[in-house]
Structure formats: C-alpha cells, structure tokens
Scaffold this motif. Structure first.
Motif, PDB file in Angstrom:
ATOM      1  N   LYS A  24       7.864 -59.068 -33.810  1.00  0.00           N
ATOM      2  CA  LYS A  24       8.599 -57.863 -34.183  1.00  0.00           C
ATOM      3  C   LYS A  24       7.645 -56.892 -34.845  1.00  0.00           C
ATOM      4  O   LYS A  24       6.826 -57.275 -35.668  1.00  0.00           O
ATOM      5  CB  LYS A  24       9.728 -58.199 -35.153  1.00  0.00           C
ATOM      6  CG  LYS A  24      10.877 -58.898 -34.498  1.00  0.00           C
ATOM      7  CD  LYS A  24      11.995 -59.135 -35.469  1.00  0.00           C
ATOM      8  CE  LYS A  24      13.121 -59.857 -34.772  1.00  0.00           C
ATOM      9  NZ  LYS A  24      14.178 -60.247 -35.689  1.00  0.00           N
ATOM     10  N   VAL A  25       7.786 -55.622 -34.465  1.00  0.00           N
ATOM     11  CA  VAL A  25       6.943 -54.564 -35.010  1.00  0.00           C
ATOM     12  C   VAL A  25       7.836 -53.373 -35.326  1.00  0.00           C
ATOM     13  O   VAL A  25       8.716 -53.029 -34.540  1.00  0.00           O
ATOM     14  CB  VAL A  25       5.873 -54.144 -33.971  1.00  0.00           C
ATOM     15  CG1 VAL A  25       5.038 -52.993 -34.483  1.00  0.00           C
ATOM     16  CG2 VAL A  25       4.992 -55.310 -33.614  1.00  0.00           C
ATOM     17  N   TYR A  26       7.621 -52.778 -36.496  1.00  0.00           N
ATOM     18  CA  TYR A  26       8.361 -51.569 -36.841  1.00  0.00           C
ATOM     19  C   TYR A  26       7.482 -50.364 -36.581  1.00  0.00           C
ATOM     20  O   TYR A  26       6.314 -50.364 -36.925  1.00  0.00           O
ATOM     21  CB  TYR A  26       8.780 -51.589 -38.320  1.00  0.00           C
ATOM     22  CG  TYR A  26       9.908 -52.541 -38.594  1.00  0.00           C
ATOM     23  CD1 TYR A  26      11.213 -52.195 -38.291  1.00  0.00           C
ATOM     24  CD2 TYR A  26       9.673 -53.790 -39.147  1.00  0.00           C
ATOM     25  CE1 TYR A  26      12.261 -53.061 -38.539  1.00  0.00           C
ATOM     26  CE2 TYR A  26      10.706 -54.661 -39.394  1.00  0.00           C
ATOM     27  CZ  TYR A  26      12.004 -54.295 -39.088  1.00  0.00           C
ATOM     28  OH  TYR A  26      13.034 -55.166 -39.326  1.00  0.00           O
ATOM     29  N   LYS A  27       8.063 -49.346 -35.958  1.00  0.00           N
ATOM     30  CA  LYS A  27       7.362 -48.089 -35.716  1.00  0.00           C
ATOM     31  C   LYS A  27       8.180 -46.981 -36.350  1.00  0.00           C
ATOM     32  O   LYS A  27       9.390 -47.103 -36.497  1.00  0.00           O
ATOM     33  CB  LYS A  27       7.223 -47.822 -34.215  1.00  0.00           C
ATOM     34  CG  LYS A  27       6.304 -48.786 -33.516  1.00  0.00           C
ATOM     35  CD  LYS A  27       6.084 -48.384 -32.085  1.00  0.00           C
ATOM     36  CE  LYS A  27       5.098 -49.362 -31.457  1.00  0.00           C
ATOM     37  NZ  LYS A  27       4.636 -48.936 -30.173  1.00  0.00           N
ATOM     38  N   ILE A  28       7.520 -45.911 -36.688  1.00  0.00           N
ATOM     39  CA  ILE A  28       8.196 -44.750 -37.238  1.00  0.00           C
ATOM     40  C   ILE A  28       8.406 -43.759 -36.101  1.00  0.00           C
ATOM     41  O   ILE A  28       7.449 -43.292 -35.494  1.00  0.00           O
ATOM     42  CB  ILE A  28       7.364 -44.101 -38.368  1.00  0.00           C
ATOM     43  CG1 ILE A  28       6.961 -45.139 -39.418  1.00  0.00           C
ATOM     44  CG2 ILE A  28       8.121 -42.925 -38.976  1.00  0.00           C
ATOM     45  CD1 ILE A  28       8.100 -45.816 -40.123  1.00  0.00           C
TER      46      ILE A  28
ATOM     47  N   GLY B 297      10.942 -39.950 -37.959  1.00  0.00           N
ATOM     48  CA  GLY B 297      11.204 -40.171 -39.374  1.00  0.00           C
ATOM     49  C   GLY B 297      12.044 -41.401 -39.671  1.00  0.00           C
ATOM     50  O   GLY B 297      12.395 -41.650 -40.820  1.00  0.00           O
ATOM     51  N   LYS B 298      12.365 -42.199 -38.648  1.00  0.00           N
ATOM     52  CA  LYS B 298      13.168 -43.407 -38.854  1.00  0.00           C
ATOM     53  C   LYS B 298      12.343 -44.630 -38.505  1.00  0.00           C
ATOM     54  O   LYS B 298      11.538 -44.622 -37.592  1.00  0.00           O
ATOM     55  CB  LYS B 298      14.427 -43.361 -37.981  1.00  0.00           C
ATOM     56  CG  LYS B 298      15.405 -42.280 -38.401  1.00  0.00           C
ATOM     57  CD  LYS B 298      16.667 -42.383 -37.579  1.00  0.00           C
ATOM     58  CE  LYS B 298      17.717 -41.429 -38.051  1.00  0.00           C
ATOM     59  NZ  LYS B 298      17.516 -40.054 -37.723  1.00  0.00           N
ATOM     60  N   ARG B 299      12.567 -45.706 -39.242  1.00  0.00           N
ATOM     61  CA  ARG B 299      11.868 -46.960 -39.002  1.00  0.00           C
ATOM     62  C   ARG B 299      12.632 -47.723 -37.917  1.00  0.00           C
ATOM     63  O   ARG B 299      13.787 -48.101 -38.111  1.00  0.00           O
ATOM     64  CB  ARG B 299      11.831 -47.767 -40.299  1.00  0.00           C
ATOM     65  CG  ARG B 299      10.896 -48.911 -40.283  1.00  0.00           C
ATOM     66  CD  ARG B 299      10.789 -49.492 -41.681  1.00  0.00           C
ATOM     67  NE  ARG B 299       9.834 -50.568 -41.691  1.00  0.00           N
ATOM     68  CZ  ARG B 299      10.021 -51.712 -42.302  1.00  0.00           C
ATOM     69  NH1 ARG B 299      11.111 -51.924 -43.000  1.00  0.00           N
ATOM     70  NH2 ARG B 299       9.104 -52.650 -42.264  1.00  0.00           N
ATOM     71  N   VAL B 300      11.999 -47.947 -36.768  1.00  0.00           N
ATOM     72  CA  VAL B 300      12.644 -48.574 -35.622  1.00  0.00           C
ATOM     73  C   VAL B 300      11.944 -49.895 -35.321  1.00  0.00           C
ATOM     74  O   VAL B 300      10.718 -49.955 -35.247  1.00  0.00           O
ATOM     75  CB  VAL B 300      12.554 -47.644 -34.382  1.00  0.00           C
ATOM     76  CG1 VAL B 300      13.204 -48.277 -33.168  1.00  0.00           C
ATOM     77  CG2 VAL B 300      13.194 -46.304 -34.680  1.00  0.00           C
ATOM     78  N   CYS B 301      12.728 -50.961 -35.139  1.00  0.00           N
ATOM     79  CA  CYS B 301      12.172 -52.277 -34.839  1.00  0.00           C
ATOM     80  C   CYS B 301      12.053 -52.453 -33.328  1.00  0.00           C
ATOM     81  O   CYS B 301      13.001 -52.203 -32.587  1.00  0.00           O
ATOM     82  CB  CYS B 301      13.068 -53.373 -35.411  1.00  0.00           C
ATOM     83  SG  CYS B 301      12.402 -55.021 -35.147  1.00  0.00           S
ATOM     84  N   THR B 302      10.872 -52.867 -32.877  1.00  0.00           N
ATOM     85  CA  THR B 302      10.662 -53.170 -31.466  1.00  0.00           C
ATOM     86  C   THR B 302       9.979 -54.521 -31.365  1.00  0.00           C
ATOM     87  O   THR B 302       9.476 -55.050 -32.354  1.00  0.00           O
ATOM     88  CB  THR B 302       9.765 -52.107 -30.781  1.00  0.00           C
ATOM     89  OG1 THR B 302       8.496 -52.074 -31.446  1.00  0.00           O
ATOM     90  CG2 THR B 302      10.402 -50.733 -30.814  1.00  0.00           C
ATOM     91  N   GLU B 303       9.980 -55.083 -30.167  1.00  0.00           N
ATOM     92  CA  GLU B 303       9.275 -56.336 -29.941  1.00  0.00           C
ATOM     93  C   GLU B 303       8.030 -56.057 -29.112  1.00  0.00           C
ATOM     94  O   GLU B 303       8.062 -55.242 -28.191  1.00  0.00           O
ATOM     95  CB  GLU B 303      10.163 -57.335 -29.197  1.00  0.00           C
ATOM     96  CG  GLU B 303      11.133 -58.042 -30.083  1.00  0.00           C
ATOM     97  CD  GLU B 303      11.810 -59.213 -29.386  1.00  0.00           C
ATOM     98  OE1 GLU B 303      11.863 -59.249 -28.142  1.00  0.00           O
ATOM     99  OE2 GLU B 303      12.293 -60.095 -30.104  1.00  0.00           O
TER     100      GLU B 303
END
Length: 189
Positions: A47-51, A54-60
């Motif tokens: 799991k990786v969070y990207k901005i 302006g929102k923190r979004v979780c992706t795999e």
C-alpha cells in the motif's frame, strides 16, 4: 497430497493484468477441483499513499509487476492449465534441462529464503502503516488550498517526509515567509 511436496513457482502474467490472471487461475483450480494441488496464489503488493488534488489517496503498488506466485505441487495437468487455459497468463519462469537428447523448459521453484523474504514483506505491509509517496520536489511551484493562507502561491523550500510536511516560501506583505504545511494543504501549480 502432502504440504512438503508443494513449492513456490513464479508465473508470468500480462502487465497490468496480474490480479485478473490470479482470479482466472483460482476459478479454474476450483472448477477442476484441484485445490489439493494448490495452496496459494499470490500477487505481492504494497500500500502506498499519494497526494492527489490535496487529498491523501491510498493505492496499491505491485512488488513484481508482470508476475504471480503460486504454491503448488506441479502436475502435468496443472502446468497445462496454467500455460494454455488461463487468460493473461503465459506460463512459468523456467530453465532448460537436459532430458535424454533434448532440452526441455522446466519450471523452477523459488528458493525457500526468497519465499520467506517475499511473504515477510507481505506480512509487514499488512501490519505497518503504508508509506506516503511524495511527488513534490524542492523548487516546485505550489498553491495553498487549506488553512489561513488559502489561495497563496509559493515555492517548495524543503520536504520533511517523516512528518508529512512541506516548508513553502510565500510572499506576505512583500516579504518572503516560510510556512510549514501538510502535504494535503497544497497542490502543484
């Protein structure tokens, strides 16, 4: 079938279709009642969070793009199914072995220490906080989208990843001022 005869193998899958190939393979194993030959089918991810905006979004993110792992006792039937009947799957990682006067490509099992490392990383990912991927660089122009300086433009001066903060230089009343902001409080210009 005993667990000791099962080994981990690497399967080649079409890029971007690893999860779909895993689903097709699991369905085919169930349909043909081969669950005693296969213990697990795994697509290692993290799991990786990207901005974004302006929102923190979780992706795999895939550990090994283009590959699926399988713990199985290989039989001729199972190899045939994987190579020929599962969409998005093109077979095993193999090596050439001499069989009589000819050479055949034979699936190669993964070493036990490699399996432990991969599975250990998967377990660690399940229990730990996912990392935040920062797509800001020092010198990037940003717009502040949250807080008392909403609407101001600035330049990234420093990135403090461990605290998920940026130090941004903005012009306030004609003077350069450094603000410490969360990743979620700014967007790229």
């Amino acid at each position: 079938m005993s667990e000791s005869n099962k080994k981990w193998y690497v399967l080649r899958a079409a890029g971007g279709k690893e999860k779909k190939a895993k689903e097709y393979l699991e369905r085919e194993i169930e349909r043909r009642n081969l669950q005693d030959l296969v213990s697990q089918v795994l697509v290692p991810t993290e799991k990786v969070y990207k901005i974004r905006d302006g929102k923190r979004v979780c992706t795999e993110r895939l550990f090994f793009p283009g590959y699926v792992l399988i713990e199985a006792e290989l039989t001729g039937e199972l190899q045939h199914i994987i190579r020929n009947e599962v969409p998005h799957m093109s077979g095993f990682l193999t090596e050439k072995k001499d069989v009589g006067k000819t050479q055949e490509k034979v699936p190669v099992p993964i070493r036990a220490d490699e399996v432990k490392r991969i599975l250990g990383e998967q377990d660690e990912q399940a229990t730990s906080e996912a990392e935040t991927v920062v797509d800001y660089l020092v010198g990037d122009a940003v717009k502040i989208t949250d807080g008392p300086f909403n609407g101001f433009d600035g330049t990234v001066e420093e990135i403090v990843e461990d605290r998920s903060k940026l130090k941004v230089v903005v012009m306030i009343f004609g003077r350069k001022t450094i603000l410490e902001l969360n990743f979620t409080q700014v967007t790229k210009e």
